[in-house]
Design a protein around this motif. Sequence first.
Motif: not given
Length: 365
Positions: A123-130, A143-151
Amino acid sequence: MASCFRGGSGISSISSLPSLPHRTRLSVLPVKCLSSRQSRDSDSDSDLRTTPSPSSTSGFSPYGWCAGIGGVGFLETTYLSYLKLTNSDAFCPIGGASCGDVLNSDYAVVFGVPLPFIGMFAYGLVAVLGLLLARKSFPIGINESYGRLILLGSSTSMAAASAYFLYILSTNFSGATCSYCLTSALLSFSLFFISLKEFSVEEIQKVLGVQLCIASLVVAALSTSYSSIQPLSSSVAEANLPFFETEITTSSSPFALSLAKHLHAIGAKMYGAFWCSHCLEQKQMFGSEAVKQLNYVECFPDGYRKGTKIAKACSDAKIEGFPTWVINGQWRARPVRPRQGIWLSRNESAQLNNSGILLVHVHSI
């Protein structure tokens, strides 16, 4: 009617040119003509390019929702982690004792790591990525593309785990209710659908295989971790057992006898059930002579069948699993191991000296 232009200067008609001398060469420059309909289409295309997307005009972005939901899940798992570290009981507004049975069961641990610890990280990872995606501010190398994929990958794994836990809850804890489990499942599914909604159909088709692999790995890991656990339904959940006395076949060591006498003297109580295999193991550790010295409380003295209520002494002590030791009215430990040094309370430990005398040490906190 067509409009003709070259470099911004309009030419209305060739016939309007003045007459030229006989030997003068006439140069015809190329011009481009657009119909009035084509001109209108070009204008409408430029308008579409400048129209903002619906997600950018909405007040709160989907990634902001992911950050908020992730924060709620982080708080919930932090609370449960604190309870694990302090060996405290969770407040269960719905489910009562059955909620505690689920949270304290063997299914609340994966490869030796308590589930709340894993949930805190996820949950902490998801909150930071969001937050990063909502602000479009990323660390170096992401970048944004990698961030979206990780999320998306994180929310996929969380949703797969939640679906598996709901299956365990419905099959191995029939009739039990766990408000924290259901809340976590709702948060995980919400994160998954919100993060998935931000991908187009073409993008989903490209990452579908990766998502299926992530979900399969999560389910396989959980199944491997739980493979050695005997389901409750196969032992006592559907049983109709008359009460019977368990036979202790081991002999008591001097240490076990001294420890049992000391536990009896300080009013320590062992709560158990006649059908509980761990309770029998605990008694076997003490041995037949030492067990007679213990303050043992049987929580199902009239036998067990579906719907049987736990004995009043056990319900008053809020017993949620077996065996449970209540020592000095506060500290709960399970199991007590008489062949080793044992913590009797938050600041006491017992050891057997060379003369066979039990020594209780008081430690400063």
